[in-house]
Design an enzyme around this catalytic site. Sequence first.
Site, PDB file in Angstrom:
ATOM      1  N   GLU A 175       0.860  -1.191   0.000  1.00  0.00           N
ATOM      2  CA  GLU A 175       0.000   0.000   0.000  1.00  0.00           C
ATOM      3  C   GLU A 175       0.893   1.237   0.000  1.00  0.00           C
ATOM      4  O   GLU A 175       2.118   1.146   0.169  1.00  0.00           O
ATOM      5  CB  GLU A 175      -0.858   0.034   1.280  1.00  0.00           C
ATOM      6  CG  GLU A 175      -2.054  -0.911   1.291  1.00  0.00           C
ATOM      7  CD  GLU A 175      -3.337  -0.268   0.752  1.00  0.00           C
ATOM      8  OE1 GLU A 175      -3.240   0.818   0.131  1.00  0.00           O
ATOM      9  OE2 GLU A 175      -4.406  -0.862   0.934  1.00  0.00           O
TER      10      GLU A 175
ATOM     11  N   ASN B  70      -9.826   5.402   3.886  1.00  0.00           N
ATOM     12  CA  ASN B  70      -9.022   5.132   2.694  1.00  0.00           C
ATOM     13  C   ASN B  70      -9.041   6.323   1.745  1.00  0.00           C
ATOM     14  O   ASN B  70      -9.732   7.329   1.983  1.00  0.00           O
ATOM     15  CB  ASN B  70      -9.613   3.908   1.964  1.00  0.00           C
ATOM     16  CG  ASN B  70      -8.629   2.759   1.902  1.00  0.00           C
ATOM     17  OD1 ASN B  70      -7.461   2.987   1.624  1.00  0.00           O
ATOM     18  ND2 ASN B  70      -9.105   1.548   2.155  1.00  0.00           N
TER      19      ASN B  70
ATOM     20  N   ASP C  74     -10.201   1.823  -2.785  1.00  0.00           N
ATOM     21  CA  ASP C  74      -9.036   1.785  -1.893  1.00  0.00           C
ATOM     22  C   ASP C  74      -8.263   3.100  -2.079  1.00  0.00           C
ATOM     23  O   ASP C  74      -8.875   4.166  -2.108  1.00  0.00           O
ATOM     24  CB  ASP C  74      -8.216   0.519  -2.202  1.00  0.00           C
ATOM     25  CG  ASP C  74      -7.363   0.079  -1.022  1.00  0.00           C
ATOM     26  OD1 ASP C  74      -6.850   0.951  -0.305  1.00  0.00           O
ATOM     27  OD2 ASP C  74      -7.180  -1.131  -0.812  1.00  0.00           O
TER      28      ASP C  74
HETATM   29  O1  LIG Z   1      -6.759  -0.186   2.697  1.00  0.00           O
HETATM   30  C1  LIG Z   1      -7.185  -1.281   2.878  1.00  0.00           C
HETATM   31  O2  LIG Z   1      -8.314  -1.650   2.250  1.00  0.00           O
HETATM   32  C2  LIG Z   1      -8.430  -2.949   1.846  1.00  0.00           C
HETATM   33  C3  LIG Z   1      -9.589  -3.185   0.990  1.00  0.00           C
HETATM   34  S1  LIG Z   1     -11.150  -3.461   1.592  1.00  0.00           S
HETATM   35  O3  LIG Z   1     -11.662  -2.263   2.199  1.00  0.00           O
HETATM   36  O4  LIG Z   1     -11.096  -4.565   2.549  1.00  0.00           O
HETATM   37  O5  LIG Z   1     -11.952  -3.814   0.456  1.00  0.00           O
HETATM   38  C4  LIG Z   1      -8.060  -3.957   2.898  1.00  0.00           C
HETATM   39  O6  LIG Z   1      -7.941  -5.184   2.290  1.00  0.00           O
HETATM   40  C5  LIG Z   1      -6.766  -3.591   3.556  1.00  0.00           C
HETATM   41  O7  LIG Z   1      -6.593  -4.301   4.749  1.00  0.00           O
HETATM   42  C6  LIG Z   1      -6.597  -2.166   3.869  1.00  0.00           C
HETATM   43  O8  LIG Z   1      -5.260  -1.862   4.128  1.00  0.00           O
END
Ligand SMILES: O=C1O[C@H](CS(=O)(=O)O)[C@@H](O)[C@H](O)[C@H]1O
Length: 304
Positions: free
Chosen positions: A21, A152, A202
Amino acid sequence: MTGGVMYQPEILSDETFTLAECPNWDAANNRLYWTDILNCKLHALDVATGLRKTWTFDSELGCFGLTDQGRIIVALRKDILFLDPKTDARAPLCRIEDGINSRTNDGKIGPDGAFWVGTMDDNPEKMPIASLYRITADGKIEEKATGFKISNGIAWSADGAKMYHSDSRGPWVNRWDFDVATGNISNCTRYLDLDDRLGRPDGGAVDAEGCYWSAGVSAGNLNRFAPDGTLLKSIPMPMPNPTMPCFGGPDMKTLYVTSHQEGYSPEKRAEFPHAGKLVKLRVEVPGVPVTKFRENSERRAYPR
Ligand SMILES: O=C1O[C@H](CS(=O)(=O)O)[C@@H](O)[C@H](O)[C@H]1O
């Protein structure tokens, strides 16, 4: 890198990460940084030489940003600290004492020079208990908004006047008016309501035409939305779960995108060998550079 076929994702390297990320472009050093959240690691790649460096921490590393003193401000599960990437020295700054089972997630340096950090519910059933914080060099942590499952998608328009923020389990993206001088946010409006067709939103980034690029984490897409929310492009990624884009390269027209393979079975891993890798693709419109974290209190003229 200035060549490459437009909008064609290329695998950056064969290395896979569990939950990559927060890609960040360091223009001064021609470096790409990213985190592998669950493995508590910060990675750096010199894109010209291919030289790699990794730092390991003692809890999940949700996000980070570059500072105006050449350091990196890092958000671990709860703790915020500085890392000097040249000497490896670490210095604690503050701690998010929210008293719940959360961890930091997506974050970015704002045009106000502060570190904006969101959290996420770390329980399997996601409840709207997470928050969005503004963190400054004096160690002050302000809760700016709350009630999210997984905070996010933080990004700002080129003039700094609009802030984008998503809840990937909303799943939606909001847009706020942003005051660059004070870091105040106001007038929140719903920018996008999304679903698994385009993907839950995301990480995000904004380009010079004011379009919002969003990693469609549940659909394997990278989506570009106009300022009015119209979908302009949906680019399939070579993996099911892209997590966050960032602009980089000398002309800011290379998009680097991270991805995850969190919770994959061995069978799913074999089926999707690129899951957890990074990709890069060339785009026509350059990205908005991310501001550096302001380590001292002295006000600097905007932009950046
Ligand atoms: O930022 C993040 O988001 C994701 C995606 S979701 O919201 O679960 O669809 C998640 O997998 C992750 O743990 C997290 O860092």
